[in-house]
Design a protein around this motif. Structure first.
Motif, PDB file in Angstrom:
ATOM      1  N   ASP A 198      16.213 -16.205 -14.317  1.00 59.89           N
ATOM      2  CA  ASP A 198      15.594 -17.292 -13.556  1.00 59.89           C
ATOM      3  C   ASP A 198      14.470 -17.983 -14.312  1.00 59.89           C
ATOM      4  O   ASP A 198      13.751 -18.809 -13.731  1.00 59.89           O
ATOM      5  CB  ASP A 198      15.064 -16.753 -12.228  1.00 59.89           C
ATOM      6  N   ASP A 199      14.320 -17.651 -15.606  1.00 58.99           N
ATOM      7  CA  ASP A 199      13.281 -18.295 -16.447  1.00 58.99           C
ATOM      8  C   ASP A 199      11.902 -18.196 -15.803  1.00 58.99           C
ATOM      9  O   ASP A 199      11.197 -19.196 -15.616  1.00 58.99           O
ATOM     10  CB  ASP A 199      13.627 -19.762 -16.725  1.00 58.99           C
ATOM     11  N   LYS A 232      -6.112 -12.197 -11.184  1.00 59.44           N
ATOM     12  CA  LYS A 232      -5.100 -12.984 -10.488  1.00 59.44           C
ATOM     13  C   LYS A 232      -3.778 -12.848 -11.221  1.00 59.44           C
ATOM     14  O   LYS A 232      -3.701 -13.095 -12.427  1.00 59.44           O
ATOM     15  CB  LYS A 232      -5.507 -14.460 -10.402  1.00 59.44           C
ATOM     16  N   ILE A 233      -2.740 -12.443 -10.494  1.00 58.92           N
ATOM     17  CA  ILE A 233      -1.398 -12.311 -11.055  1.00 58.92           C
ATOM     18  C   ILE A 233      -0.536 -13.367 -10.387  1.00 58.92           C
ATOM     19  O   ILE A 233      -0.414 -13.379  -9.141  1.00 58.92           O
ATOM     20  CB  ILE A 233      -0.822 -10.901 -10.827  1.00 58.92           C
ATOM     21  N   SER A 234       0.058 -14.274 -11.167  1.00 54.59           N
ATOM     22  CA  SER A 234       0.809 -15.402 -10.616  1.00 54.59           C
ATOM     23  C   SER A 234       2.211 -15.429 -11.197  1.00 54.59           C
ATOM     24  O   SER A 234       2.393 -15.246 -12.401  1.00 54.59           O
ATOM     25  CB  SER A 234       0.106 -16.733 -10.928  1.00 54.59           C
ATOM     26  N   LEU A 235       3.185 -15.707 -10.344  1.00 60.82           N
ATOM     27  CA  LEU A 235       4.577 -15.846 -10.765  1.00 60.82           C
ATOM     28  C   LEU A 235       4.885 -17.324 -10.931  1.00 60.82           C
ATOM     29  O   LEU A 235       4.715 -18.114  -9.993  1.00 60.82           O
ATOM     30  CB  LEU A 235       5.504 -15.211  -9.726  1.00 60.82           C
ATOM     31  N   LEU A 236       5.331 -17.700 -12.144  1.00 64.15           N
ATOM     32  CA  LEU A 236       5.564 -19.109 -12.479  1.00 64.15           C
ATOM     33  C   LEU A 236       6.939 -19.294 -13.106  1.00 64.15           C
ATOM     34  O   LEU A 236       7.539 -18.347 -13.621  1.00 64.15           O
ATOM     35  CB  LEU A 236       4.515 -19.607 -13.482  1.00 64.15           C
ATOM     36  N   ARG A 237       7.430 -20.536 -13.054  1.00 63.43           N
ATOM     37  CA  ARG A 237       8.542 -20.913 -13.909  1.00 63.43           C
ATOM     38  C   ARG A 237       8.025 -21.020 -15.338  1.00 63.43           C
ATOM     39  O   ARG A 237       6.831 -21.223 -15.568  1.00 63.43           O
ATOM     40  CB  ARG A 237       9.133 -22.256 -13.471  1.00 63.43           C
ATOM     41  N   GLY A 240       5.804 -23.738 -16.361  1.00 64.87           N
ATOM     42  CA  GLY A 240       4.463 -23.751 -15.785  1.00 64.87           C
ATOM     43  C   GLY A 240       4.413 -24.103 -14.307  1.00 64.87           C
ATOM     44  O   GLY A 240       3.338 -24.099 -13.708  1.00 64.87           O
ATOM     45  N   THR A 241       5.564 -24.417 -13.707  1.00 66.24           N
ATOM     46  CA  THR A 241       5.603 -24.769 -12.290  1.00 66.24           C
ATOM     47  C   THR A 241       5.294 -23.555 -11.426  1.00 66.24           C
ATOM     48  O   THR A 241       5.875 -22.482 -11.611  1.00 66.24           O
ATOM     49  CB  THR A 241       6.991 -25.318 -11.906  1.00 66.24           C
ATOM     50  N   GLU A 242       4.390 -23.727 -10.483  1.00 65.32           N
ATOM     51  CA  GLU A 242       4.057 -22.645  -9.574  1.00 65.32           C
ATOM     52  C   GLU A 242       5.141 -22.482  -8.518  1.00 65.32           C
ATOM     53  O   GLU A 242       5.725 -23.468  -8.054  1.00 65.32           O
ATOM     54  CB  GLU A 242       2.708 -22.915  -8.896  1.00 65.32           C
TER      55      GLU A 242
END
Length: 257
Positions: A198-199, A232-237, A240-242
């Motif tokens: 899913d990149d 902060k742990i963030s899942l992104l494309r 860089g798209t949130e």
């Protein structure tokens, strides 16, 4: 006899040394992020992000969730949970070490010593992520090692449908204290998708320090100076798209002393 004893001691030292000198991979030494001017020179130290090269424990372990069912509705109060565990030494040694953990709505995980238990819950909509852990307490990350489910308590609506992947965080725990000479560990799961197919990537921010990873593995952070940090742990494309959804990012407060 003395020679044999010496050989055993030497072998023990060699095994200990090998276990202590694990190979670091994907290491990145970073400075704090740019503040507001190219002329500003930071006096804060560089920090190292990395993983250890290691094989996963119990890759065939299976965790199944029998109760709750998907979007099952319960009365406020004690909500039953029933798991089934296969190919994993859950009952061995009768130790006090927790091996099954459960995260509700991205709060800190809670450990359980039995696969069948009850949890006191107020009215609301819940997402449970449950997982098994290795000897170090880190989440097992092979397919089948973890499970997720949505359910409701009281007069509550289901979460809006979303096909987007999301996060569950094992470490750090909120308000966790880390000794300055120790490593801070970020341990997470990505659910509802595959990071490669899913990149996807996970962006980790520890105060002003940033790091990105494209697979699930415990990330170590070394050389953090003492202080309070927002992790902060963030899942992104990968572009860089949130991602949308309430569980696409998680924040914890950590103290380094």
């Amino acid at each position: 006899m003395n020679k044999n004893l010496f050989a055993l001691i030497l072998l023990g030292i060699m095994v200990f040394s090998c276990s202590e000198n694990r190979k670091k991979i994907n290491e990145q030494v970073v400075g704090p992020a740019q503040i507001d001017s190219a002329t500003v020179v930071s006096t804060r130290p560089n920090v190292a992000f990395f993983q250890y090269e290691e094989l996963p424990d119990y890759p065939d372990a299976i965790l199944e969730l029998y109760t709750p069912l998907g979007n099952q509705v319960f009365k406020p109060g004690k909500v039953p949970f029933e798991f089934n565990i296969k190919n994993y030494p859950y009952e061995e040694e009768a130790s006090n070490r927790f091996k099954l953990f459960m995260v509700l709505n991205n709060n800190d995980p809670i450990g359980y010593r039995s696969p069948i238990f009850q949890q006191e819950l107020e009215e609301g909509t819940y997402r449970v992520v449950a997982f098994l852990v290795d000897e170090s307490g880190f989440a097992l990350k092979n397919f089948g090692n973890y499970v997720d489910r949505d359910f409701q308590v009281g007069d509550s609506r289901p979460f809006p449908y979303s096909a987007e992947p999301y996060l569950a965080v094992n470490f750090p725990r909120n308000q966790q204290i880390v000794e300055e000479e120790d490593e801070l560990v970020i341990d997470f799961l990505v659910l509802g998708g595959d990071m490669k197919l899913d990149d996807l990537m996970v962006k980790i921010e520890v105060g002003d320090y940033h790091y990105e990873i494209d697979h699930m593995a415990p990330v170590r952070v070394d050389n953090l100076p003492s202080g309070e940090y927002q992790v902060k742990i963030s899942l992104l494309r990968k572009d860089g798209t949130e991602l949308e959804g309430p569980f696409s990012s998680v924040s914890k407060t950590v103290f380094v002393r």
